[in-house]
Design a protein around this motif. Sequence first.
Motif, PDB file in Angstrom:
ATOM      1  N   HIS A  46       0.922  -1.315   0.052  1.00 56.08           N
ATOM      2  CA  HIS A  46       0.045  -0.034  -0.035  1.00 56.08           C
ATOM      3  C   HIS A  46       1.021   1.279   0.065  1.00 56.08           C
ATOM      4  CE1 HIS A  46      -3.552  -2.614   0.654  1.00 56.08           C
ATOM      5  NE2 HIS A  46      -2.967  -3.106   1.452  1.00 56.08           N
ATOM      6  N   ASP A  47       1.915   1.391  -0.938  1.00 56.03           N
ATOM      7  CA  ASP A  47       2.839   2.447  -0.841  1.00 56.03           C
ATOM      8  C   ASP A  47       2.414   3.326  -2.159  1.00 56.03           C
ATOM      9  OD1 ASP A  47       5.012   4.046  -1.429  1.00 56.03           O
ATOM     10  OD2 ASP A  47       6.605   2.840  -0.885  1.00 56.03           O
ATOM     11  N   VAL A  48       1.323   4.250  -1.883  1.00 53.42           N
ATOM     12  CA  VAL A  48       0.881   5.032  -2.685  1.00 53.42           C
ATOM     13  C   VAL A  48       1.960   6.201  -3.327  1.00 53.42           C
ATOM     14  CG1 VAL A  48      -0.848   7.017  -3.261  1.00 53.42           C
ATOM     15  CG2 VAL A  48      -1.420   4.822  -2.016  1.00 53.42           C
ATOM     16  N   GLU A  49       2.796   6.384  -2.365  1.00 55.13           N
ATOM     17  CA  GLU A  49       3.819   7.463  -2.824  1.00 55.13           C
ATOM     18  C   GLU A  49       4.690   6.888  -4.018  1.00 55.13           C
ATOM     19  OE1 GLU A  49       3.137   6.432   0.368  1.00 55.13           O
ATOM     20  OE2 GLU A  49       2.196   8.716   0.671  1.00 55.13           O
ATOM     21  N   ARG A  60      -0.623  10.064 -14.818  1.00 53.67           N
ATOM     22  CA  ARG A  60      -0.714   9.901 -13.815  1.00 53.67           C
ATOM     23  C   ARG A  60      -1.910  10.573 -13.100  1.00 53.67           C
ATOM     24  NH1 ARG A  60       4.397  11.557 -11.505  1.00 53.67           N
ATOM     25  NH2 ARG A  60       3.703  13.590 -12.060  1.00 53.67           N
ATOM     26  N   PRO A  61      -2.773   9.742 -12.244  1.00 50.18           N
ATOM     27  CA  PRO A  61      -3.691  10.360 -11.542  1.00 50.18           C
ATOM     28  C   PRO A  61      -3.316  11.382 -10.683  1.00 50.18           C
ATOM     29  CG  PRO A  61      -3.455   8.166 -10.621  1.00 50.18           C
ATOM     30  CD  PRO A  61      -2.455   8.497 -11.882  1.00 50.18           C
ATOM     31  N   ALA A  62      -4.204  12.331 -10.139  1.00 50.34           N
ATOM     32  CA  ALA A  62      -3.878  13.326  -9.305  1.00 50.34           C
ATOM     33  C   ALA A  62      -3.660  12.569  -7.747  1.00 50.34           C
ATOM     34  CB  ALA A  62      -4.900  14.303  -9.237  1.00 50.34           C
ATOM     35  N   SER A  63      -4.398  11.562  -7.585  1.00 52.39           N
ATOM     36  CA  SER A  63      -4.342  10.694  -6.564  1.00 52.39           C
ATOM     37  C   SER A  63      -4.812   9.211  -6.696  1.00 52.39           C
ATOM     38  CB  SER A  63      -5.134  11.420  -5.271  1.00 52.39           C
ATOM     39  OG  SER A  63      -6.573  10.949  -5.572  1.00 52.39           O
ATOM     40  N   LEU A  64      -4.332   8.398  -5.716  1.00 52.98           N
ATOM     41  CA  LEU A  64      -4.624   7.012  -5.877  1.00 52.98           C
ATOM     42  C   LEU A  64      -5.157   6.198  -4.511  1.00 52.98           C
ATOM     43  CD1 LEU A  64      -4.271   4.592  -8.074  1.00 52.98           C
ATOM     44  CD2 LEU A  64      -2.020   4.453  -7.036  1.00 52.98           C
ATOM     45  N   ASP A  65      -6.056   5.765  -4.685  1.00 52.30           N
ATOM     46  CA  ASP A  65      -6.848   5.242  -3.411  1.00 52.30           C
ATOM     47  C   ASP A  65      -6.893   3.664  -3.772  1.00 52.30           C
ATOM     48  OD1 ASP A  65      -8.211   5.611  -1.148  1.00 52.30           O
ATOM     49  OD2 ASP A  65     -10.245   5.697  -1.825  1.00 52.30           O
ATOM     50  N   LEU A  66      -5.996   2.969  -2.725  1.00 52.65           N
ATOM     51  CA  LEU A  66      -6.152   1.665  -2.964  1.00 52.65           C
ATOM     52  C   LEU A  66      -6.804   0.863  -1.884  1.00 52.65           C
ATOM     53  CD1 LEU A  66      -2.139   1.105  -2.941  1.00 52.65           C
ATOM     54  CD2 LEU A  66      -3.479   1.480  -4.591  1.00 52.65           C
TER      55      LEU A  66
END
Length: 125
Positions: A46-49, A60-66
């Motif tokens: 779960h390393d979104v960075e 690339r999306p602005a954010s990522l929600d796992l």
Amino acid sequence: MSARRCPCASAETFDACCGRYLGPDGAAPPTAEALMRSRYTAFVDHDVEHLLRTWHPSTRPASLDLDPQTRWRGLEIVDRVGGGPFDSDGTVEFRAHHRDGVQHERSRFVRENGRWSYLDGTVAG
């Protein structure tokens, strides 16, 4: 106490494999496959960075929600085209197994300024 095996199924320890690429000061993976493996490991952890940092700016999306409930169970490399240390692009086809099924994808990568990034992917058969 034994060292943690790398989730990417390389048979290496985490530190000797994907661990060296993760984190803000991580080394640049030398191949598209190494980047893809590190991205799989980032999904497991779960390393979104890392996922956002290694995603090409054009896609690339602005954010990522796992989904924290997803449990990844293994990675299988099916095919690779290009993506070597001196290539400018490459494709890695993989199957990422998780508790609820399999994600089968052909991912495209590009290398710019000596660094690989994930461009996009298509679901494979």
